[in-house]
Scaffold this motif. Structure first.
Motif, short mmCIF file in Angstrom:
data_model
loop_
_atom_site.label_atom_id
_atom_site.label_comp_id
_atom_site.label_asym_id
_atom_site.label_seq_id
_atom_site.Cartn_x
_atom_site.Cartn_y
_atom_site.Cartn_z
N LYS A 78 48.03 42.90 39.67
CA LYS A 78 48.69 41.18 39.94
C LYS A 78 47.51 40.92 40.93
O LYS A 78 47.26 39.45 40.72
N SER A 79 46.90 41.92 41.90
CA SER A 79 46.25 40.89 42.84
C SER A 79 44.54 39.66 41.56
O SER A 79 44.07 39.29 42.26
N THR A 80 44.08 40.56 40.56
CA THR A 80 43.76 40.27 40.26
C THR A 80 43.82 38.62 39.35
O THR A 80 43.15 37.98 39.53
N ILE A 81 45.26 39.45 38.65
CA ILE A 81 45.63 38.02 38.65
C ILE A 81 45.91 36.62 39.48
O ILE A 81 44.95 35.81 39.25
N LEU A 82 45.95 36.96 40.90
CA LEU A 82 46.02 36.03 42.01
C LEU A 82 44.50 35.70 41.62
O LEU A 82 44.45 34.14 41.82
N ASN A 83 43.72 36.60 41.81
CA ASN A 83 42.08 36.25 41.77
C ASN A 83 41.80 35.21 40.35
O ASN A 83 40.86 34.53 41.08
N LEU A 120 38.32 33.08 41.39
CA LEU A 120 37.24 33.84 42.15
C LEU A 120 36.77 34.26 41.30
O LEU A 120 36.36 35.35 41.28
N VAL A 121 37.32 35.07 39.78
CA VAL A 121 37.49 36.08 39.56
C VAL A 121 37.68 34.68 37.63
O VAL A 121 38.60 34.31 37.36
N ARG A 122 36.96 35.03 36.88
CA ARG A 122 36.42 34.70 35.24
C ARG A 122 37.17 35.36 34.36
O ARG A 122 37.01 36.31 34.63
N PRO A 123 37.91 35.13 33.60
CA PRO A 123 38.37 36.20 32.40
C PRO A 123 37.93 36.40 31.42
O PRO A 123 36.56 35.44 31.22
N THR A 124 37.77 37.67 30.74
CA THR A 124 36.43 38.07 29.96
C THR A 124 36.81 37.23 28.39
O THR A 124 36.22 36.35 28.17
N ARG A 125 38.24 37.27 28.44
CA ARG A 125 39.15 36.20 26.70
C ARG A 125 40.17 35.73 27.86
O ARG A 125 40.16 35.92 28.69
N GLY A 126 40.45 34.61 27.41
CA GLY A 126 41.48 33.92 27.17
C GLY A 126 41.40 32.86 28.37
O GLY A 126 39.75 32.45 28.32
N ARG A 127 42.10 31.74 28.56
CA ARG A 127 41.85 30.96 29.86
C ARG A 127 42.90 30.71 31.11
O ARG A 127 43.97 30.91 30.66
N VAL A 128 42.76 29.92 32.06
CA VAL A 128 43.33 30.36 32.82
C VAL A 128 43.41 28.29 33.22
O VAL A 128 42.05 28.26 33.46
N LEU A 129 44.84 27.88 33.14
CA LEU A 129 44.76 26.32 32.98
C LEU A 129 45.41 26.39 34.50
O LEU A 129 46.08 26.93 34.94
#
Ligand SMILES: Nc1ncnc2c1ncn2[C@@H]1O[C@H](COP(=O)(O)OP(=O)(O)OP(=O)(O)O)[C@@H](O)[C@H]1O
Ligand SMILES: [Mg+2]
Length: 325
Positions: free
Chosen positions: A77-82, A87-96
């Motif tokens: 959950k905290s990782t999703i917030l980050n 503050l954190v980049r995904p290994t795969r996929g996108r954050v928009l």
């Protein structure tokens, strides 16, 4: 400590209608009705040192929506917030964020952590003014905004106090005021009230509901407490674990402002309303949907020496999901 300043950057949003000319020069105003931004995780996976923390997570957050994330400890959950905070980049996929890939932290996305993390060497008003100062807001406009925020969180009398002179709840209110200073278009809460007593938590839930909704800011709120999620969320997304993933979602179609003390004082006194009963039913549904997840985590960590949480020793999972696991 300084992680909280990462989101502080150059741009500002939305001045008051009667803002001083100096403020107008530096502040940018989003179009009316566009206070809250949309956000999305699209097929996001995240690995740390070869271990999969999140697997194929897709979550859409609508502009102005209050989304709560609940799930067992270690689910990500905290990782999703980050990820949303940049503050954190995904290994795969996108954050928009508003349809644009997130490349790092920004002032339009504020984070409030469990520990208020106010700067201990600054007074409350200087803490709240800090992000405005970093953003280059002129002193007069800054003072005006700080006054407004102090009023909003009912801490005007304590403006000159240092964090150690404030209660835990006051510090959290201060942290919320600081997070709102630059008028973020999304606010991310990571178990902000977990360390507070029940009464204070309930009070602050009401404050968050009032403040966040008044500003129409999009909110993502992580909590272990299902009653808190049902109080605050328009929607509750359930996060499973090992690897972290979305295991379900529940819409909370209850009128606002909502009453707190789910299953608490008022209900115990026999004053439950129709909404209270509906809230309990929704909470029960959430608890039912993720009980298997809680059991799974507990079983793994207790090395098999664990009974079902639905059994006599499982406590009431509606209130403190997975706490202590
Ligand atoms: N920087 C990191 N390096 C390696 N592993 C990490 C890192 N950050 C998080 N993890 C791992 O990712 C998993 C998810 O952690 P996260 O803190 O997001 O869970 P959570 O759902 O917020 O848990 P909690 O409810 O206890 O706060 C955990 O197994 C954790 O050990
Ligand atoms: Mg966490």
């Amino acid at each position: 400590m300084f992680a909280t300043t990462k989101w502080i950057g150059a741009a500002l949003a939305e001045p008051e209608p009667a803002a001083a000319p100096a403020a107008r020069a530096v502040e940018r105003r989003p179009a009316p009705g566009a206070a809250g931004a949309s956000a999305a995780l699209e097929g996001v996976s995240l690995e740390y040192d070869g271990a999969t923390v999140l697997e194929d997570v897709s979550i859409d957050v609508a502009p102005g929506e209050a989304l709560c994330l609940v799930g067992p400890s270690g689910g990500g959950k905290s990782t999703i917030l980050n990820l949303l905070a940049g503050l954190v980049r995904p290994t795969r996929g996108r954050v928009l964020f508003d349809g644009v890939p997130v490349s790092g932290p920004g002032p339009e996305r504020a984070v409030v952590f469990q520990d208020a993390a106010l700067f201990p060497w600054l007074t409350l008003e200087k803490n709240i003014a800090f992000p405005l100062e970093v953003a280059g807001v002129a002193p007069a406009a800054r003072a005006e905004r700080v006054d407004e925020l102090l009023r909003l969180v009912h801490l005007s009398r304590f403006r000159a106090s240092f964090p150690h002179e404030l209660s835990g709840g006051m510090r959290q209110r201060g942290a919320i005021a600081r997070a709102l200073a630059t008028r973020p278009r999304m606010i991310l809460f990571d178990e902000p009230f977990a360390a507070l007593d029940g009464q204070m938590r309930e009070l602050l839930q009401g404050e968050v509901e009032r403040i966040v909704r008044a500003s129409r800011t999009t909110m993502v709120f992580v909590t272990h407490a299902i009653d808190e999620a049902v109080r605050l969320g328009d929607r509750v997304v359930l996060i499973g674990t090992r690897p972290g993933r979305v295991i379900g979602e529940v819409h909370v179609d209850l009128p606002r402002p909502r009453r707190g003390a789910l299953g608490g004082t008022r209900t115990a006194l026999g004053g439950a309303s129709v909404e209270d009963v509906q809230a309990v039913r929704i909470a029960q549904r959430i608890a039912d949907e993720i009980r298997a997840e809680v059991d799974k985590v507990a079983r793994e960590e207790a090395d098999g020496a664990w009974g079902s949480s639905s059994g006599p020793d499982g406590g009431d999972p509606r209130r403190h999901l997975g706490r202590g696991i």
